[in-house]
Design a protein around this motif. Structure first.
Motif, PDB file in Angstrom:
ATOM      1  N   ASN A 164      48.052   9.667  26.113  1.00  0.00           N
ATOM      2  CA  ASN A 164      48.865   9.060  27.173  1.00  0.00           C
ATOM      3  C   ASN A 164      50.074   9.911  27.526  1.00  0.00           C
ATOM      4  N   SER A 165      50.614  10.646  26.544  1.00  0.00           N
ATOM      5  CA  SER A 165      51.777  11.489  26.828  1.00  0.00           C
ATOM      6  C   SER A 165      51.446  12.655  27.754  1.00  0.00           C
ATOM      7  N   GLU A 166      50.169  12.995  27.890  1.00  0.00           N
ATOM      8  CA  GLU A 166      49.750  14.085  28.768  1.00  0.00           C
ATOM      9  C   GLU A 166      49.304  13.601  30.140  1.00  0.00           C
ATOM     10  N   ARG A 167      49.307  12.302  30.353  1.00  0.00           N
ATOM     11  CA  ARG A 167      48.850  11.747  31.627  1.00  0.00           C
ATOM     12  C   ARG A 167      50.000  11.115  32.391  1.00  0.00           C
ATOM     13  N   ARG A 168      49.931  11.205  33.701  1.00  0.00           N
ATOM     14  CA  ARG A 168      50.842  10.513  34.606  1.00  0.00           C
ATOM     15  C   ARG A 168      49.999   9.882  35.710  1.00  0.00           C
ATOM     16  N   ILE A 169      50.346   8.669  36.117  1.00  0.00           N
ATOM     17  CA  ILE A 169      49.606   7.959  37.156  1.00  0.00           C
ATOM     18  C   ILE A 169      50.518   7.768  38.364  1.00  0.00           C
ATOM     19  N   LYS A 188      45.078   6.191  43.751  1.00  0.00           N
ATOM     20  CA  LYS A 188      45.675   6.505  42.450  1.00  0.00           C
ATOM     21  C   LYS A 188      45.311   7.930  42.071  1.00  0.00           C
ATOM     22  N   LEU A 189      46.269   8.617  41.503  1.00  0.00           N
ATOM     23  CA  LEU A 189      46.071   9.993  41.045  1.00  0.00           C
ATOM     24  C   LEU A 189      46.567  10.099  39.611  1.00  0.00           C
ATOM     25  N   ILE A 190      45.683  10.536  38.732  1.00  0.00           N
ATOM     26  CA  ILE A 190      46.035  10.765  37.326  1.00  0.00           C
ATOM     27  C   ILE A 190      46.217  12.269  37.135  1.00  0.00           C
ATOM     28  N   THR A 191      47.344  12.661  36.601  1.00  0.00           N
ATOM     29  CA  THR A 191      47.634  14.069  36.365  1.00  0.00           C
ATOM     30  C   THR A 191      47.597  14.365  34.876  1.00  0.00           C
ATOM     31  N   SER A 192      47.494  15.641  34.540  1.00  0.00           N
ATOM     32  CA  SER A 192      47.476  16.085  33.151  1.00  0.00           C
ATOM     33  C   SER A 192      48.333  17.331  33.024  1.00  0.00           C
ATOM     34  N   ARG A 193      48.789  17.607  31.823  1.00  0.00           N
ATOM     35  CA  ARG A 193      49.612  18.791  31.587  1.00  0.00           C
ATOM     36  C   ARG A 193      48.797  20.077  31.634  1.00  0.00           C
ATOM     37  N   ASN A 206      54.639  21.278  35.279  1.00  0.00           N
ATOM     38  CA  ASN A 206      53.408  21.459  34.521  1.00  0.00           C
ATOM     39  C   ASN A 206      52.508  20.239  34.690  1.00  0.00           C
ATOM     40  N   PHE A 207      52.128  19.944  35.963  1.00  0.00           N
ATOM     41  CA  PHE A 207      51.236  18.837  36.271  1.00  0.00           C
ATOM     42  C   PHE A 207      50.053  19.362  37.071  1.00  0.00           C
ATOM     43  N   HIS A 208      48.874  18.897  36.745  1.00  0.00           N
ATOM     44  CA  HIS A 208      47.648  19.328  37.412  1.00  0.00           C
ATOM     45  C   HIS A 208      46.808  18.104  37.761  1.00  0.00           C
ATOM     46  N   PRO A 209      46.057  18.156  38.857  1.00  0.00           N
ATOM     47  CA  PRO A 209      45.205  17.011  39.202  1.00  0.00           C
ATOM     48  C   PRO A 209      44.112  16.816  38.168  1.00  0.00           C
ATOM     49  N   HIS A 210      43.944  15.592  37.743  1.00  0.00           N
ATOM     50  CA  HIS A 210      42.969  15.265  36.708  1.00  0.00           C
ATOM     51  C   HIS A 210      41.878  14.336  37.257  1.00  0.00           C
ATOM     52  N   THR A 211      42.264  13.155  37.716  1.00  0.00           N
ATOM     53  CA  THR A 211      41.313  12.174  38.223  1.00  0.00           C
ATOM     54  C   THR A 211      41.928  11.438  39.396  1.00  0.00           C
ATOM     55  N   ILE A 212      41.136  11.231  40.438  1.00  0.00           N
ATOM     56  CA  ILE A 212      41.566  10.399  41.563  1.00  0.00           C
ATOM     57  C   ILE A 212      40.716   9.131  41.557  1.00  0.00           C
TER      58      ILE A 212
END
Length: 401
Positions: A188-193, A218-223, A268-274
């Motif tokens: 969870n610490s590596e994800r942002r919604i 919704k966009l989930i980002t990762s480090r 340091n954010f990258h697209p992970h899941t939409i």
């Protein structure tokens, strides 16, 4: 009883649309009015020159309510947005983006699916979320108008109920909350919604210009960016002749060539899941035919391509069209509140006008129904056909890195 002739009904809405299309292609004749105006000493200016002037453009935007972030362009483009779908579905999306379809998810996600175990507590929580979003919500708003295909001009009485956007939002938020509970602090610490994220960019394809302007609910980002999928996947692209790959994509003059991507290269954010919403009251074909399964899935694919391509153009600028230093992978989930579709898009090349060279990959599963029915039966809330596999898929996407 007197016998009468059999009459054939005609859809008046379709007739009016075709009439306007035909009338719009008429070539105006020279009536001699321009020559008479010039004789009286009045100058005539071209409408295209007027549209380019700042004062006229500003006045036009204020008059017709256009978006100030978009400019009028002489060259039209083919638009893919939130409310239109492709006529030929997956095949057209493949040809449009030079993508190979793989009808299964990557091995890493498949391995995670085999290991995930859903406890009875989480299963009860998801059932409660389905009931809360579809039945127990206190929101009662005027719903979209319903049409009867046999009586297109008849106005059916408006109904009040829970808006579809509200149903999907409550359900998706609860599903993500359950995934966070299972994942733990390290993931969870590596994800942002992030909610309601816009993407925009233009891309040339032969003599046409393509515009992708979408919104991800919704966009989930990762480090760290998602790792590229290894392996060789090769097949021939579909042939739609005599149809063009831009069919059912409306032409647009009001657009911006600016690439919009909600990331900064300094962060340091990258697209992970939409996660995408599908509302059949808003998304439809031009000819008022219900959206097919292939069209439903192709919408998910093109939105994932848009996110990956916008990120590539942000990182590498215009040189991203020539060559990408590393593939960009984006996961995508689309739902209408009951049916879920899961896919992974890997962007290898943005030169979509050339058939040779590296191709992009689209991995996706078949549609999964979270439940069959959720309604009141004799005053008692009933949930039928619950499928807990959907939570396993969402959790596998959430923890994938």
């Amino acid at each position: 009883m007197r016998l009468t002739n059999k009459l054939c009904a005609q859809h008046l809405g379709w007739t009016f649309k075709k009439h306007w299309l035909v009338q719009g292609k008429r070539v105006p004749r020279d009536t001699g009015a321009a020559a008479e105006v010039i004789k009286n000493g009045t100058s005539i200016r071209n409408v295209e020159d007027l549209s380019k002037s700042d004062a006229y453009a500003k006045q036009g935007r204020n008059y017709i309510g256009q978006d100030k972030n978009h400019d009028w362009n002489t060259k039209s483009c083919h638009l893919f947005g939130d409310n239109n779908v492709l006529l030929k579905g997956i095949q057209q999306a493949q040809l449009l983006t030079k993508t190979i379809e793989v009808p299964s998810l990557p091995e890493g996600i498949q391995d995670s699916l085999d290991k995930i175990q859903i406890s009875g507590l989480f299963e009860r929580n998801i059932k409660g979320a389905i009931l809360a979003s579809n039945i127990f919500s206190a929101d009662q708003e005027k719903l979209h108008k319903k049409k009867d295909t046999l009586r297109p001009e008849y106005n059916l009485p408006r109904e009040y109920g829970i808006p579809k956007e509200k149903k999907i939002m409550v359900l998706v938020n609860k599903l993500l909350t359950e995934c966070e509970k299972i994942a733990g602090h390290n993931i969870n610490s590596e994800r942002r919604i992030i909610d309601q994220v816009n993407f925009n960019f233009t891309l040339p394809r032969n003599d046409d210009l393509l515009l992708f302007r979408i919104n991800a609910e919704k966009l989930i980002t990762s480090r760290r960016p998602l790792a590229s999928i290894q392996g060789k996947f090769d097949s021939e692209l579909p042939n739609l002749y005599p149809l063009k790959c831009t069919i059912s994509m409306p032409r647009e003059h009001l657009y911006s060539n600016k690439t919009i991507c909600p990331f900064s290269q300094n962060l340091n954010f990258h697209p992970h899941t939409i996660i995408l919403n599908f509302d059949n009251d808003k998304v439809a074909n031009f000819h008022d035919v219900p959206v097919k399964i292939s069209q439903f899935q192709s919408r998910n694919m093109l939105k994932a391509f848009t996110v990956a391509a916008a990120r590539a153009k942000q990182l590498y600028g215009e040189s991203a069209v020539d060559k990408l230093t590393r593939p960009i992978v984006v996961q995508s989930i689309q739902t209408d509140g009951r049916t879920f579709h899961f896919g992974v898009f890997q962007l290898n090349d943005l030169r979509i006008d050339a058939l040779e060279g590296p191709k992009n990959y689209w991995f996706h599963s078949c549609n999964h129904d979270l439940f069959e029915k959720c309604e009141y039966v004799s005053g008692i809330p009933k949930l039928k056909g619950f499928n807990k596999e959907v939570l396993r898929y969402i959790y596998a996407f959430y923890i994938n890195s």
